[in-house]
Design a protein around this motif. Structure first.
Motif, PDB file in Angstrom:
ATOM      1  N   UNK A 124       0.860  -1.182   0.000  1.00  0.00           N
ATOM      2  CA  UNK A 124       0.000   0.000   0.000  1.00  0.00           C
ATOM      3  C   UNK A 124       0.893   1.226   0.000  1.00  0.00           C
ATOM      4  N   UNK A 125       0.392   2.319  -0.552  1.00  0.00           N
ATOM      5  CA  UNK A 125       1.167   3.553  -0.584  1.00  0.00           C
ATOM      6  C   UNK A 125       0.258   4.749  -0.364  1.00  0.00           C
ATOM      7  N   UNK A 126       0.867   5.879  -0.091  1.00  0.00           N
ATOM      8  CA  UNK A 126       0.120   7.125   0.074  1.00  0.00           C
ATOM      9  C   UNK A 126       0.240   7.930  -1.204  1.00  0.00           C
ATOM     10  N   UNK A 127      -0.879   8.499  -1.621  1.00  0.00           N
ATOM     11  CA  UNK A 127      -0.885   9.399  -2.770  1.00  0.00           C
ATOM     12  C   UNK A 127      -1.468  10.730  -2.337  1.00  0.00           C
ATOM     13  N   UNK A 128      -0.778  11.800  -2.666  1.00  0.00           N
ATOM     14  CA  UNK A 128      -1.176  13.144  -2.257  1.00  0.00           C
ATOM     15  C   UNK A 128      -2.422  13.625  -2.985  1.00  0.00           C
ATOM     16  N   UNK A 129      -2.514  13.319  -4.267  1.00  0.00           N
ATOM     17  CA  UNK A 129      -3.615  13.807  -5.089  1.00  0.00           C
ATOM     18  C   UNK A 129      -3.773  12.890  -6.292  1.00  0.00           C
ATOM     19  N   UNK A 130      -4.714  13.188  -7.158  1.00  0.00           N
ATOM     20  CA  UNK A 130      -4.887  12.440  -8.396  1.00  0.00           C
ATOM     21  C   UNK A 130      -3.613  12.576  -9.220  1.00  0.00           C
ATOM     22  N   UNK A 131      -3.084  11.436  -9.698  1.00  0.00           N
ATOM     23  CA  UNK A 131      -1.800  11.469 -10.398  1.00  0.00           C
ATOM     24  C   UNK A 131      -1.499  10.144 -11.069  1.00  0.00           C
ATOM     25  N   UNK A 132      -0.456  10.159 -11.894  1.00  0.00           N
ATOM     26  CA  UNK A 132       0.060   8.943 -12.502  1.00  0.00           C
ATOM     27  C   UNK A 132       1.030   8.279 -11.546  1.00  0.00           C
ATOM     28  N   UNK A 133       0.961   6.959 -11.485  1.00  0.00           N
ATOM     29  CA  UNK A 133       1.919   6.155 -10.730  1.00  0.00           C
ATOM     30  C   UNK A 133       2.640   5.300 -11.760  1.00  0.00           C
ATOM     31  N   UNK A 134       3.974   5.310 -11.713  1.00  0.00           N
ATOM     32  CA  UNK A 134       4.769   4.540 -12.670  1.00  0.00           C
ATOM     33  C   UNK A 134       5.595   3.508 -11.938  1.00  0.00           C
ATOM     34  N   UNK A 135       5.796   2.369 -12.576  1.00  0.00           N
ATOM     35  CA  UNK A 135       6.660   1.318 -12.042  1.00  0.00           C
ATOM     36  C   UNK A 135       7.640   0.922 -13.136  1.00  0.00           C
ATOM     37  N   UNK A 136       8.905   0.782 -12.751  1.00  0.00           N
ATOM     38  CA  UNK A 136       9.944   0.367 -13.691  1.00  0.00           C
ATOM     39  C   UNK A 136      10.672  -0.839 -13.123  1.00  0.00           C
ATOM     40  N   UNK A 137      10.915  -1.816 -13.979  1.00  0.00           N
ATOM     41  CA  UNK A 137      11.635  -3.026 -13.584  1.00  0.00           C
ATOM     42  C   UNK A 137      12.989  -3.044 -14.274  1.00  0.00           C
ATOM     43  N   UNK A 138      14.043  -3.167 -13.479  1.00  0.00           N
ATOM     44  CA  UNK A 138      15.403  -3.293 -14.011  1.00  0.00           C
ATOM     45  C   UNK A 138      15.706  -4.787 -14.063  1.00  0.00           C
TER      46      UNK A 138
END
Length: 160
Positions: A124-138
């Motif tokens: 779970x995470x906290x989000x401040x406002x409406x926004x894009x969340x990105x995930x990158x895998x190395x």
């Protein structure tokens, strides 16, 4: 005590109170200003680039499961899965999550090894406002894959 000693002690107390009040205002003021400084899509992209070593990321292999609408920005569930066999020759080394509108774009980094067996992470995470969340895998070969998803936050979050 003489009259001069009383005045000296009184001024000393006033000086201490004045200094304490100034310190309290400085601390409160700095907290107010820091809440208004939010990441932007550009700062989030720079943070992700730094985390991935500047390698150009390709879309694909990374899948995000996030709610379209988060009723409470304080606890937004996220599941990241990466298409990888997780063998000694081909595995996910790290997964980085960034959010474009939080006070700090970097949310979390997970370091993986072939011994985890499956490249799936839930938290779970906290989000401040409406926004894009990105995930990158190395990946173990140095390649980077990413995806992003918009989450609408209705209440709560990092800022209140």
């Amino acid at each position: 005590m003489t009259e001069n000693t009383n005045k000296s002690a009184l001024l000393g107390r006033r000086d201490v109170l004045r200094a304490a009040a100034t310190g309290v205002l400085a601390i409160a003021g700095s907290g107010l200003f820091s809440r208004h400084v939010l990441a932007t899509p550009e700062t989030a992209a720079r943070a992700l680039s730094k985390l991935t070593g500047g390698v150009t990321a390709q879309e694909g292999k990374v899948f995000l499961k996030l709610p379209e609408i988060a009723d409470d920005g304080n606890t937004v569930p996220i599941t990241i899965s990466i298409d990888s066999p997780m063998t000694e020759a081909d595995y996910v080394k790290a997964v980085h999550v960034v959010a474009e509108g939080n006070p700090r774009p970097g949310v979390v980094t997970f370091n993986l090894s072939p011994s985890v067996g499956k490249a799936v992470i839930s938290t779970r995470m906290r989000l401040h406002k409406t926004q894009n969340v990105a995930a990158a895998a190395v990946m173990s070969d140095g390649s980077v894959y990413f995806t992003k998803k918009m989450v609408k936050v209705t209440i709560g979050g990092c800022g209140g």
